[in-house]
Design a protein around this motif. Structure first.
Motif, short mmCIF file in Angstrom:
data_model
loop_
_atom_site.label_atom_id
_atom_site.label_comp_id
_atom_site.label_asym_id
_atom_site.label_seq_id
_atom_site.Cartn_x
_atom_site.Cartn_y
_atom_site.Cartn_z
N GLU A 1 -4.43 -5.17 0.78
CA GLU A 1 -4.45 -4.71 2.17
C GLU A 1 -3.13 -5.00 2.87
OE1 GLU A 1 -5.15 -3.41 6.01
OE2 GLU A 1 -5.96 -2.80 4.07
N ARG B 1 -0.67 0.67 15.60
CA ARG B 1 -2.10 0.53 15.92
C ARG B 1 -2.93 1.48 15.05
NH1 ARG B 1 0.07 1.01 21.26
NH2 ARG B 1 0.32 -1.03 22.26
N ARG C 1 -0.65 -2.47 1.76
CA ARG C 1 -0.89 -1.19 2.41
C ARG C 1 -0.34 -1.18 3.83
NH1 ARG C 1 -3.26 1.03 6.42
NH2 ARG C 1 -4.13 -0.97 7.11
N PHE C 2 -0.74 -2.20 4.61
CA PHE C 2 -0.34 -2.21 6.02
C PHE C 2 1.17 -2.33 6.17
CE2 PHE C 2 0.87 -4.44 9.88
CZ PHE C 2 0.34 -3.60 10.84
N LEU D 1 -2.35 2.26 12.11
CA LEU D 1 -2.42 1.67 10.77
C LEU D 1 -3.37 0.47 10.72
CD1 LEU D 1 1.37 1.69 9.80
CD2 LEU D 1 -0.42 3.21 8.95
N GLY D 2 -3.80 -0.01 11.90
CA GLY D 2 -4.74 -1.12 11.94
C GLY D 2 -4.31 -2.30 12.77
N ALA D 3 -3.10 -2.26 13.34
CA ALA D 3 -2.65 -3.37 14.19
C ALA D 3 -3.41 -3.36 15.50
CB ALA D 3 -1.15 -3.25 14.45
N THR D 4 -3.50 -4.52 16.13
CA THR D 4 -4.12 -4.65 17.44
C THR D 4 -3.19 -5.41 18.36
OG1 THR D 4 -5.28 -6.65 16.70
CG2 THR D 4 -6.49 -4.56 16.58
N ASP E 1 -1.54 -8.06 12.83
CA ASP E 1 -1.79 -7.21 11.66
C ASP E 1 -3.27 -7.26 11.27
OD1 ASP E 1 -2.28 -9.45 10.02
OD2 ASP E 1 -0.32 -9.38 9.04
N THR E 2 -3.63 -6.59 10.20
CA THR E 2 -5.03 -6.43 9.85
C THR E 2 -5.69 -7.70 9.33
OG1 THR E 2 -4.33 -5.57 7.70
CG2 THR E 2 -4.83 -3.96 9.40
N GLU E 3 -4.91 -8.77 9.13
CA GLU E 3 -5.49 -10.07 8.76
C GLU E 3 -5.32 -11.11 9.86
OE1 GLU E 3 -5.03 -11.88 5.05
OE2 GLU E 3 -5.84 -10.20 3.92
#
Length: 245
Positions: free
Chosen positions: A144, A212, A147-148, A214-217, A233-235
Motif C-alpha cells: 500500500e 486526497r 502504491r500511494f 489517492l487516499g491522503a487526508t 498518508d493512507t497509514e
C-alpha cells in the motif's frame, strides 16, 4: 502533476545543536532560514535537487516517545569504513541503541536527542546514493505504501514485497525511500516526517486534491495557519506538501 521528496523534517529540542551533529555526520552545510529552524544540505547544492534529500530541524518542546517511525540509513563502502564511521559518530555524541534488531550486520545508533538511525554494512545498491543510503518508514503494508507514494511522487518503484518496498528518484540519483513492515501501531505525531514539493508552475491546491484522491487526508492543525499543507498518508503518517519550486 507530481511531487518530489525534497527533505525530511525532524523535531528537535535544540535545533542548532542537533543540526550541528548531523552536519558533521553527513559532511553537509548548515544554515537557518529563521529562528528555531536549522537547514542542512550538501555544500553547493542548488535546492531542490534529487541528488539529496535534505534535512530541516525544527524546534519543539514535545518529548520523544518510543521509536521513531521514520529514520535514515547511512551508507558505507567497506567493513573498515563502517567501523570507522561508527567510531566517529560515537565521538560526536551518538550512542548504541537496542530496538530489538538482534544479530544484524548493521549498527543501530541514536543521535544526541535519541533519534534512531542505522549505519549499514556495505551494500552495492547504495554505492552511489551519497551519505544517506535510504530514508526508511515503518509501515503495516509495504504494498500500500508503494502504491500511494509511487503515485504521490514521480519516484520510481524498484521493489515491492510483503516485508519491504523501495522507491528512488526518477533521475536515478540520491537516496532510496523505503517502507519496512513493522507491526507496531503508530501513536501520536511522527517526530520525523517527509516533505514533498510540487514542480515549478504546478498548482498547490490542485496537487493537494490529487493527493486526497489517492487516499491522503487533511491533518488537524488546531487552527494553525501555515503556508504549506499538512496531509496524512493512507497509514496515518503526516507529511507536508510545500509550495511549488
Amino acid at each position: 502533476m507530481a511531487t518530489r521528496l525534497v527533505q525530511i523534517n525532524m523535531k528537535a529540542r535544540n535545533d542548532a545543536a542537533l543540526g550541528g551533529f548531523w552536519a558533521k555526520v553527513l559532511g553537509w552545510g548548515i544554515s537557518s532560514e529563521e529562528p528555531g529552524v536549522t537547514n542542512l544540505e550538501p555544500v553547493g547544492l542548488v535546492y531542490p535537487d534529487p541528488v539529496a534529500v535534505c534535512i530541516d530541524l525544527v524546534i519543539s518542546t514535545e518529548p520523544k516517545v518510543g521509536k521513531n517511525r521514520v529514520h535514515v540509513d547511512l551508507a558505507t563502502t567497506s567493513a573498515e569504513h563502517q567501523a570507522e564511521l561508527v567510531a566517529r559518530l560515537t565521538e560526536l555524541g551518538a550512542t548504541p541503541v537496542d530496538i530489538g534488531q538482534g544479530d544484524v550486520p548493521w549498527t543501530v545508533l541514536a543521535d544526541p536527542e535519541g533519534n534512531e538511525f542505522c549505519v549499514l554494512e556495505p551494500r552495492p545498491i547504495y554505492r552511489d546514493t551519497g551519505p544517506i543510503a535510504a530514508v526508511v518508514v515503518d509501515c503495516a503494508d509495504p504494498h500500500e505504501m508503494a502504491r500511494f507514494w509511487g503515485q504521490a511522487t514521480d519516484w520510481t518503484v524498484h521493489e515491492v514485497t510483503g516485508e519491504h518496498a523501495s522507491l528512488r528518484s526518477a533521475a536515478g540519483v540520491g537516496p532510496y525511500l523505503e517502507f519496512v513492515r513493522n507491526p507496531d501501531p503508530k501513536t501520536g505525531w511522527n517526530r520525523v516526517h517527509l516533505d514533498v514539493r510540487p514542480y515549478p508552475g504546478d498548482d498547490m491546491a490542485a496537487e493537494a486534491d490529487r493527493l486526497r484522491a489517492l487516499g491522503a487526508t487533511d491533518a488537524d492543525l488546531g487552527g494553525t495557519d501555515v503556508r504549506w499543507k499538512v496531509l496524512i498518508d493512507t497509514e496515518g503518517n503526516e507529511f507536508c506538501l510545500l509550495t511549488p519550486a
